[in-house]
Design a protein around this motif. Structure first.
Motif, short mmCIF file in Angstrom:
data_model
loop_
_atom_site.label_atom_id
_atom_site.label_comp_id
_atom_site.label_asym_id
_atom_site.label_seq_id
_atom_site.Cartn_x
_atom_site.Cartn_y
_atom_site.Cartn_z
N LEU A 150 61.08 37.17 17.09
CA LEU A 150 60.78 37.01 18.51
C LEU A 150 59.47 37.69 18.88
CD1 LEU A 150 61.70 36.11 21.37
CD2 LEU A 150 62.97 38.26 21.52
N ILE A 151 59.27 38.89 18.37
CA ILE A 151 58.06 39.65 18.69
C ILE A 151 56.80 38.96 18.18
CG2 ILE A 151 56.83 41.80 18.18
CD1 ILE A 151 59.62 43.17 18.15
N GLN A 152 56.86 38.42 16.97
CA GLN A 152 55.68 37.84 16.34
C GLN A 152 55.45 36.38 16.70
OE1 GLN A 152 56.35 38.57 12.17
NE2 GLN A 152 55.64 40.69 12.29
N SER A 153 56.41 35.77 17.38
CA SER A 153 56.29 34.35 17.71
C SER A 153 55.23 34.11 18.78
CB SER A 153 57.64 33.81 18.20
OG SER A 153 57.53 32.46 18.60
N LYS A 154 54.45 33.05 18.61
CA LYS A 154 53.44 32.67 19.60
C LYS A 154 54.08 31.93 20.77
CE LYS A 154 49.65 32.44 16.26
NZ LYS A 154 48.61 31.58 15.62
N LYS A 155 55.15 31.20 20.48
CA LYS A 155 55.89 30.50 21.53
C LYS A 155 57.32 31.01 21.53
CE LYS A 155 53.18 26.20 21.35
NZ LYS A 155 53.25 24.72 21.14
N ARG A 156 57.60 31.92 22.44
CA ARG A 156 58.92 32.54 22.49
C ARG A 156 59.86 31.67 23.31
NH1 ARG A 156 55.15 36.96 23.47
NH2 ARG A 156 54.97 38.17 21.54
N LEU A 177 62.84 49.73 18.28
CA LEU A 177 62.18 48.44 18.50
C LEU A 177 61.42 48.45 19.83
CD1 LEU A 177 64.94 45.92 17.33
CD2 LEU A 177 62.67 46.18 16.33
N GLY A 178 62.00 49.07 20.85
CA GLY A 178 61.34 49.16 22.14
C GLY A 178 60.04 49.94 22.06
N LEU A 179 60.05 51.07 21.35
CA LEU A 179 58.82 51.85 21.15
C LEU A 179 57.77 51.04 20.41
CD1 LEU A 179 60.27 55.37 20.22
CD2 LEU A 179 59.13 54.71 22.35
N TYR A 180 58.21 50.29 19.41
CA TYR A 180 57.31 49.45 18.61
C TYR A 180 56.61 48.42 19.51
CZ TYR A 180 55.91 45.92 15.17
OH TYR A 180 55.20 45.01 14.42
N LEU A 210 54.09 50.15 21.94
CA LEU A 210 52.88 50.67 21.29
C LEU A 210 51.94 49.56 20.83
CD1 LEU A 210 54.40 53.56 19.14
CD2 LEU A 210 52.87 53.80 21.09
N LEU A 211 52.50 48.44 20.36
CA LEU A 211 51.67 47.40 19.76
C LEU A 211 51.40 46.21 20.68
CD1 LEU A 211 52.51 49.05 17.18
CD2 LEU A 211 52.37 46.90 15.94
N TYR A 212 52.26 46.00 21.68
CA TYR A 212 52.13 44.79 22.49
C TYR A 212 52.01 45.11 23.98
CZ TYR A 212 53.48 42.35 18.23
OH TYR A 212 53.52 41.87 16.93
N ASP A 245 50.31 42.66 26.33
CA ASP A 245 51.05 41.45 26.71
C ASP A 245 52.10 41.86 27.75
OD1 ASP A 245 52.45 39.09 26.93
OD2 ASP A 245 52.64 38.76 24.77
N THR A 246 51.66 41.98 28.98
CA THR A 246 52.50 42.53 30.04
C THR A 246 53.77 41.73 30.26
OG1 THR A 246 50.48 43.26 31.15
CG2 THR A 246 52.51 43.31 32.44
N GLN A 247 53.66 40.40 30.28
CA GLN A 247 54.83 39.57 30.53
C GLN A 247 55.89 39.79 29.46
OE1 GLN A 247 54.01 35.37 30.75
NE2 GLN A 247 56.15 34.81 31.10
N PHE A 248 55.46 39.82 28.21
CA PHE A 248 56.42 40.01 27.12
C PHE A 248 57.06 41.39 27.16
CE2 PHE A 248 57.16 41.43 22.66
CZ PHE A 248 58.31 40.68 22.44
N THR A 249 56.27 42.42 27.38
CA THR A 249 56.83 43.78 27.40
C THR A 249 57.83 43.95 28.55
OG1 THR A 249 54.90 44.54 28.64
CG2 THR A 249 54.88 44.87 26.26
#
Length: 206
Positions: free
Chosen positions: A135-141, A170-173, A176-178, A181-185
């Protein structure tokens, strides 16, 4: 992996915590286990439901039949480790090695043959990691991806409280990395925050 988990599955009689699980989780009505036993030995409510249903179907006399419950759930870890290893490395051979190590790991075999919820949680937790990473790495979620992750993560949390640690890391990950991407976070925080709240509320209720 299945053969190793079946080997001498009923060679030893129920003992210790296993015997407690048979008597208090499997042979006890849910009205009693959720109100009394959960306060003595706190586990999420879905643990008591699954073990009770399994006992109603297969009885409480056979070590082999009862221990098949954690065996079957723990087997989920084998294909899940393959998928996780392949996704992390991009190499099928790494996935195969990961799956093989899970299949032969003495720790996993031990808990798969133990009539408790640990072997069940272990298999589900690896599946949660793979679904989360996909889910995290997908371009189209897609909604299906969100739904699958949410469902399995919720079930895993309601089987064993330690899954909350996995959800938290997973939430911290993601943060920190995404964080750009405000909408996704925000979506991630809402979904996982809801899972955490439901699990904690269930703990205090039962």
């Amino acid at each position: 992996g299945f053969s190793l988990r079946l080997y001498q599955l009923d060679a030893v009689a129920f003992r210790g915590d296993e015997a407690f699980s048979v008597q208090r989780w499997t042979a006890t009505p849910l009205t009693e286990s959720l109100s009394d036993i959960a306060s003595i030995e706190p586990h999420p409510p879905l643990t008591y439901v699954i073990f009770r249903l399994w006992g109603l179907v297969f009885g409480i006399k056979s070590e082999f039949a009862l221990r098949m419950l954690p065996v079957l759930f723990n087997l989920i870890g084998i294909p899940a480790m393959y998928a996780l290893g392949k996704r992390l490395s991009g190499e099928s051979v790494i996935g195969l090695i990961s799956a093989f190590l899970w299949a032969i790991h003495p720790f996993e075999i031990w808990h798969a043959q133990d009539f408790r919820n640990y072997g069940i949680w272990a298999g589900l937790s690896v599946l949660v990691l793979w679904l989360a990473l996909r889910l995290i790495q997908s371009k189209k979620r897609k909604m299906l991806d969100w739904s699958l992750y949410s469902l399995v993560a919720m079930i895993s949390c309601l089987i064993f409280y330690n899954e909350l640690i996995t959800i938290g890391i997973l939430g911290l990950y993601v943060l920190l990395l995404y964080w750009r991407d405000t909408q996704f976070t925000i979506q991630w925080s809402v979904v996982n925050g809801s899972i955490i709240i439901i699990t904690i509320v269930g703990f205090f209720i039962f």
